[in-house]
Design a protein around this motif. Structure first.
Motif, PDB file in Angstrom:
ATOM      1  N   ILE A 160       0.851  -1.203   0.000  1.00  0.00           N
ATOM      2  CA  ILE A 160       0.000   0.000   0.000  1.00  0.00           C
ATOM      3  C   ILE A 160       0.885   1.252   0.000  1.00  0.00           C
ATOM      4  O   ILE A 160       0.681   2.179  -0.787  1.00  0.00           O
ATOM      5  CB  ILE A 160      -0.937   0.012   1.228  1.00  0.00           C
ATOM      6  CG1 ILE A 160      -2.020  -1.051   1.081  1.00  0.00           C
ATOM      7  CG2 ILE A 160      -1.588   1.383   1.397  1.00  0.00           C
ATOM      8  CD1 ILE A 160      -2.907  -1.220   2.294  1.00  0.00           C
ATOM      9  N   LEU A 161       1.903   1.232   0.891  1.00  0.00           N
ATOM     10  CA  LEU A 161       2.766   2.412   0.990  1.00  0.00           C
ATOM     11  C   LEU A 161       3.491   2.679  -0.330  1.00  0.00           C
ATOM     12  O   LEU A 161       3.574   3.812  -0.786  1.00  0.00           O
ATOM     13  CB  LEU A 161       3.790   2.207   2.120  1.00  0.00           C
ATOM     14  CG  LEU A 161       3.204   2.284   3.531  1.00  0.00           C
ATOM     15  CD1 LEU A 161       4.242   1.908   4.571  1.00  0.00           C
ATOM     16  CD2 LEU A 161       2.673   3.690   3.813  1.00  0.00           C
ATOM     17  N   LEU A 163       2.864   1.198  -3.622  1.00  0.00           N
ATOM     18  CA  LEU A 163       2.119   1.261  -4.889  1.00  0.00           C
ATOM     19  C   LEU A 163       0.874   2.156  -4.833  1.00  0.00           C
ATOM     20  O   LEU A 163       0.403   2.598  -5.874  1.00  0.00           O
ATOM     21  CB  LEU A 163       1.707  -0.151  -5.327  1.00  0.00           C
ATOM     22  CG  LEU A 163       2.874  -1.139  -5.545  1.00  0.00           C
ATOM     23  CD1 LEU A 163       2.355  -2.485  -5.988  1.00  0.00           C
ATOM     24  CD2 LEU A 163       3.866  -0.598  -6.562  1.00  0.00           C
ATOM     25  N   ALA A 164       0.346   2.375  -3.625  1.00  0.00           N
ATOM     26  CA  ALA A 164      -0.856   3.216  -3.544  1.00  0.00           C
ATOM     27  C   ALA A 164      -0.525   4.629  -3.058  1.00  0.00           C
ATOM     28  O   ALA A 164      -0.970   5.604  -3.649  1.00  0.00           O
ATOM     29  CB  ALA A 164      -1.877   2.569  -2.618  1.00  0.00           C
ATOM     30  N   ILE A 165       0.282   4.720  -1.997  1.00  0.00           N
ATOM     31  CA  ILE A 165       0.545   6.047  -1.430  1.00  0.00           C
ATOM     32  C   ILE A 165       1.622   6.785  -2.242  1.00  0.00           C
ATOM     33  O   ILE A 165       1.440   7.928  -2.618  1.00  0.00           O
ATOM     34  CB  ILE A 165       0.999   5.916   0.050  1.00  0.00           C
ATOM     35  CG1 ILE A 165      -0.010   5.110   0.861  1.00  0.00           C
ATOM     36  CG2 ILE A 165       1.290   7.285   0.656  1.00  0.00           C
ATOM     37  CD1 ILE A 165      -1.170   5.825   1.420  1.00  0.00           C
ATOM     38  N   LEU A 167       3.279   5.781  -5.333  1.00  0.00           N
ATOM     39  CA  LEU A 167       3.177   5.806  -6.807  1.00  0.00           C
ATOM     40  C   LEU A 167       1.765   6.088  -7.319  1.00  0.00           C
ATOM     41  O   LEU A 167       1.596   6.386  -8.500  1.00  0.00           O
ATOM     42  CB  LEU A 167       3.672   4.463  -7.371  1.00  0.00           C
ATOM     43  CG  LEU A 167       5.148   4.161  -7.089  1.00  0.00           C
ATOM     44  CD1 LEU A 167       5.493   2.728  -7.474  1.00  0.00           C
ATOM     45  CD2 LEU A 167       6.042   5.130  -7.863  1.00  0.00           C
ATOM     46  N   HIS A 168       0.781   5.940  -6.441  1.00  0.00           N
ATOM     47  CA  HIS A 168      -0.627   6.155  -6.829  1.00  0.00           C
ATOM     48  C   HIS A 168      -1.054   5.261  -7.996  1.00  0.00           C
ATOM     49  O   HIS A 168      -1.834   5.661  -8.843  1.00  0.00           O
ATOM     50  CB  HIS A 168      -0.883   7.635  -7.191  1.00  0.00           C
ATOM     51  CG  HIS A 168      -0.744   8.542  -6.022  1.00  0.00           C
ATOM     52  ND1 HIS A 168      -1.695   8.650  -5.042  1.00  0.00           N
ATOM     53  CD2 HIS A 168       0.259   9.362  -5.659  1.00  0.00           C
ATOM     54  CE1 HIS A 168      -1.289   9.513  -4.127  1.00  0.00           C
ATOM     55  NE2 HIS A 168      -0.103   9.950  -4.479  1.00  0.00           N
ATOM     56  N   TRP A 169      -0.472   4.057  -8.056  1.00  0.00           N
ATOM     57  CA  TRP A 169      -0.833   3.147  -9.153  1.00  0.00           C
ATOM     58  C   TRP A 169      -2.167   2.450  -8.878  1.00  0.00           C
ATOM     59  O   TRP A 169      -2.915   2.166  -9.793  1.00  0.00           O
ATOM     60  CB  TRP A 169       0.257   2.082  -9.329  1.00  0.00           C
ATOM     61  CG  TRP A 169       1.471   2.584 -10.034  1.00  0.00           C
ATOM     62  CD1 TRP A 169       1.711   3.868 -10.430  1.00  0.00           C
ATOM     63  CD2 TRP A 169       2.600   1.820 -10.423  1.00  0.00           C
ATOM     64  NE1 TRP A 169       2.930   3.943 -11.043  1.00  0.00           N
ATOM     65  CE2 TRP A 169       3.502   2.702 -11.055  1.00  0.00           C
ATOM     66  CE3 TRP A 169       2.953   0.479 -10.288  1.00  0.00           C
ATOM     67  CZ2 TRP A 169       4.713   2.280 -11.565  1.00  0.00           C
ATOM     68  CZ3 TRP A 169       4.158   0.048 -10.792  1.00  0.00           C
ATOM     69  CH2 TRP A 169       5.031   0.945 -11.429  1.00  0.00           C
ATOM     70  N   VAL A 172      -6.046   2.077  -2.378  1.00  0.00           N
ATOM     71  CA  VAL A 172      -5.661   1.418  -1.119  1.00  0.00           C
ATOM     72  C   VAL A 172      -6.609   0.259  -0.799  1.00  0.00           C
ATOM     73  O   VAL A 172      -6.193  -0.849  -0.485  1.00  0.00           O
ATOM     74  CB  VAL A 172      -5.668   2.438   0.045  1.00  0.00           C
ATOM     75  CG1 VAL A 172      -5.444   1.737   1.378  1.00  0.00           C
ATOM     76  CG2 VAL A 172      -4.617   3.507  -0.177  1.00  0.00           C
TER      77      VAL A 172
END
Lengths: 318, 515
Positions: A160-161, A163-165, A167-169, A172
């Motif tokens: 999550i940290l 790829l989501a937070i 890189l915003h790919w 969450v």
């Protein structure tokens, strides 16, 4: 063919019996544990703030929890015979609809997780199996041990940290688009791939060391041809069996990952139901999980029959 | 060679393509306003899940809060209300020109029908003196058997949201959520996700964002991460630690509001340890509330100085604040006949001052606060054993009388006026619930409660509230430890979010995208 059908029927009968026994044990376990089912249901339904004694007594009467246990159990068995799993004591929704809703998401996640694990484990395991005992194999073994020992929620949080937070790919959590499936599937898939790759490597190494495999090479087949003709099918039998165990585990529910990613799977449903003592849902989930295990076992047996002619022969001669 | 060096880049490329595809799928045009909360629906009936629909601006009640705390009320679907001279008949006038989402106009008749069902089946009204309701024109007439001054406050509760007859099936169950709010329900899975679209014919200020989504996410850390990543525009009920971490983020701001919920020690006053006010005061003095509030709850303002926080209309600023004084605590215990044994524990007639404190982990800070209390009580010579279980164990053990003490997070903001909870926790035996003090009783307090319910003049009611707060402060039937903060992460992409301490007003009201 008749033998195959008979084998499937036996599995089905055993599975349904086991599922019924498990559901019965679930019913007994919930009722024999200290505490008041009506109180737990009242709190789950109306919150702690409204669940006073009057409300608890109302819930007890409304849901028939004032009936003797034996009567409650007989009512459930009676409903099962008409394929009715009853209603949730908390939400009053039909249990069948609840199970279908949650199973849909569990199935999606399990399938995606296995796909991710195979995507990683197949090339990784094959490489290790081709060069057993080499540097790559040793390093892989260490990485696998590390991955298996890291708890799933840690992998999930790291993903999550990153790829989501950062890189915003990916999102969450949630379940609105295929993108929401990616992080929970990778979280589960990484752990599964670590073990699967070792199973593949070991199985392949064994097959490559076998007489029939070496004979194939000696009779002049190219390494690729020996691998495709004799290696893949023989090495895949234990791998298929192992992956089926993983699949069953995933269908059973992976509460931590479901909670972290707000994924509405069966595991979370079962956990919430156990905490709220929602007996019809617990019994329904036990039945479903039992049936799923049987389905997975039957599927694996059929795949193994297709892959392994020796099994077909044994079944035909038995 | 099955996989050679040439094939490995192809494999890596495949993985990157899959990840890239995910990114494309993740971007959503026409994004809704996303609110994430820990609480999912327990069915589609507003009687149990109404809070989702009222807080999202889909369903509306006759009355709402003024959003400033202190129990202030303001009309919502009702334009005004009054009570008869005998204080037994209430008349609510519902607003003209209000339409439900299905086009039905709001009238006194359909409001009365909705309320009839609520009074009959709503658990909030069990034991209340509401007798009947009828509608006529734009008027709704409610009769009570005894004076019930808190009725307007009760009609602000989410379970009293008004729906038209078309929302119900013949058997009285809810068929469809139809409200009067600025958002209408578009679709839902009935459990965790609720999608709303703006209602064009709303009678008041219309929604500024076309779509809104409510998503239940049980894990607090996930809600914080969703706020941090921008997946959530409003993330509710964050832990103090997560809120502190998010304060440093550029894309999020943290709104912390005091709410009328209290961490308190519920005591069994039938036990020798807690049967006198002196002993209860000694325990209270052993508690370093400032230390707990600072070190554990990360906000010294949450240290309780009395039972009710300042945000409640029941807060009495004239009371002497609860103090931390371990030396005085020891003196009080000795005055009550307790003497220290060779182990340094107070004892009386051979019985150690040792009790079990039951708490639960569904409200995350409770076990940690319990540990702090354990060490603070040990400092004065009182042994407390912590038992962490399910919250339902507390009312169960209350009922069978085996509860010794419990650390609970008690909500005094169920409705804007806490009188119902006070009556249930400290009132007469017949009105008692299972969360308040066990074994403690006060005839004077019972009299004041009856007097309060029959008082319709705010000035006089405030005096009675002050007297009740004084008794609770002096007698300490429960020992307040700390008040609650509600930490909410709000994206800087939106503006206009106003948080109601009672969580009655919609989070989505007046919210717009920042241009």
């Amino acid at each position: 063919m008749g033998q195959v059908v008979r084998s499937i029927c036996t599995h089905l009968f055993q599975g349904i019996s086991v599922a019924l026994i498990v559901a019965t044990l679930g019913f007994l376990a919930v009722n024999l544990t200290r505490g008041d089912t009506a109180l737990d249901i009242a709190i789950a339904r109306y919150s702690e703030d409204l669940a006073d004694e009057r409300v608890v007594e109302l819930v007890r009467r409304e849901e028939g929890l004032d009936q003797p246990l034996f009567v409650q159990y007989c009512q459930w068995v009676g409903r099962i015979l008409t394929l009715d799993l009853g209603r949730s004591l908390v939400s009053r929704e039909p249990v069948t609809a609840l199970l279908i809703h949650h199973f849909h998401y569990t199935f999606l996640l399990a399938t995606a997780a296995i796909a991710v694990s195979l995507l990683i484990a197949l090339p990784w395991g094959v490489l290790c199996g081709i060069y057993p005992g080499g540097t790559f194999d040793h390093i892989s073994s260490m990485i696998c041990s590390a991955l298996v020992s890291v708890p799933q929620f840690v992998i999930g949080l790291l993903l999550i940290l990153a790829l989501a937070i950062r890189l915003h790919w990916f999102p969450v959590a949630g379940f609105f688009s295929p993108a929401h499936l990616v992080l929970p599937a990778i979280t589960l898939g990484i752990g599964l791939a670590a073990v699967s790759s070792r199973v593949i490597a070991t199985s392949l190494a064994e097959v490559r060391g076998s007489l029939f495999y070496r004979f194939g090479a000696m009779k002049g087949l190219s390494p690729f041809r020996v691998f495709t003709a004799h290696g893949i099918r023989n090495a895949s039998i234990p791998v298929v069996t192992y992956i089926s165990v993983q699949a069953a585990h995933l269908l059973d529910g992976v509460v931590v990952v479901e909670t972290l990613f707000a994924w509405p799977g069966l595991g979370k449903l079962l956990l919430d139901s156990v905490l709220a003592r929602d007996i019809p849902v617990i019994q329904g989930a036990c039945l479903l999980i039992g049936i799923l295990y049987v389905a997975v076992n039957i599927t694996v047996d059929l795949i193994c029959l297709v892959l392994d002619p020796r099994r077909r022969n044994r079944l035909a001669t038995s | 060679m099955i996989l050679n060096n040439k094939n490995i880049p192809i494999l890596l490329l495949c993985i990157l393509l899959i990840l890239g595809a995910g990114q494309v799928l993740a971007s959503q045009p026409d994004r809704p306003l996303v609110v994430v909360s820990p609480w999912g629906a327990k069915g589609m009936d507003p009687l149990v899940s109404g809070f989702i629909f009222t807080r999202m601006g889909c369903l509306e009640t006759l009355v709402t809060t003024d959003g400033k705390g202190k129990g202030g009320l303001t009309p919502l679907l009702a334009s005004k209300w009054s009570v008869s001279e005998d204080k037994l008949t209430w008349t609510f006038t519902v607003k003209d020109g209000v339409f439900f989402h299905d086009g039905t106009p709001l009238t006194g008749e359909n409001t009365a029908l909705a309320l009839e069902r609520i009074f009959a089946n709503g658990k909030l009204f069990k034991g209340s003196p509401v007798e009947s309701v009828r509608g006529s024109g734009q008027k709704v007439i409610i009769k009570t058997s005894t004076p019930f001054s808190a009725l307007p406050a009760y009609l602000a509760h989410s379970s009293t949201a008004i729906m038209p007859p078309a929302a119900f099936a013949d058997d009285g169950t809810v068929k469809k959520i139809i409200g009067t709010g600025f958002y209408r329900l578009a679709d839902t899975d009935g459990k965790t996700v609720f999608n709303f679209t703006a209602f064009a014919d709303y009678w008041g200020e219309k929604a500024k964002i076309e779509k809104a989504r409510y998503l239940a996410v049980s894990d607090g850390e996930t809600r914080a991460l969703m706020a941090e990543s921008g997946d959530a525009d409003i993330a509710l009920t964050l832990s103090a630690t997560a809120a502190r971490r998010l304060r440093d983020q550029a894309n999020v701001q943290i709104n912390s509001t005091a709410i009328p919920r209290v961490r308190e020690i519920t005591l069994n006053a039938n036990l020798v340890f807690f049967d006198s006010a002196v002993e209860r005061l000694a325990l209270s003095m052993a508690i370093d509330r400032q230390g707990i509030a600072q070190a554990i709850l990360k906000n010294p303002e949450t240290a309780a100085t009395q039972l009710m926080p300042a945000v409640s209309m029941w807060h009495n600023p004239g009371l002497t604040p609860l103090a931390h004084n371990p030396e005085k605590a020891r003196q009080l215990l000795e005055k009550a006949g307790w003497t220290k044994n060779k182990n340094g524990i107070y004892a009386q007639d051979g019985q150690d001052f040792s009790f079990d404190l039951l708490t639960y982990s569904t409200r995350p800070m409770l076990p940690v606060v319990a540990e702090a209390l354990q060490s603070q009580f040990a400092e004065i010579g009182v042994r407390m054993n912590i038992v962490v279980g399910k919250s339902s164990q507390i009312p169960a053990r209350y009922k069978d009388g085996t509860l010794e003490a419990a650390l609970v997070g008690r909500n005094f903001g169920l409705v804007p006026d806490s009188i119902g909870t006070i009556k249930s926790d400290f009132g007469p035996a017949g009105a008692r619930g299972s969360w308040g003090s066990l074994g403690w009783k006060s005839g004077k307090l019972n009299g004041l409660i009856d007097q309060y319910l029959a008082t319709f003049e705010e000035k006089k009611a405030a005096v009675i509230r002050g007297k009740i707060a004084e008794i609770l402060q002096k007698e300490l039937p429960v020992i307040p430890v700390s008040w609650y903060d509600h930490h909410v992460a709000v994206s800087k992409k939106i503006s206009g979010v106003q948080l109601d301490p009672y969580e009655i007003k919609p989070y989505t009201k007046g919210v717009s995208w920042v241009r």
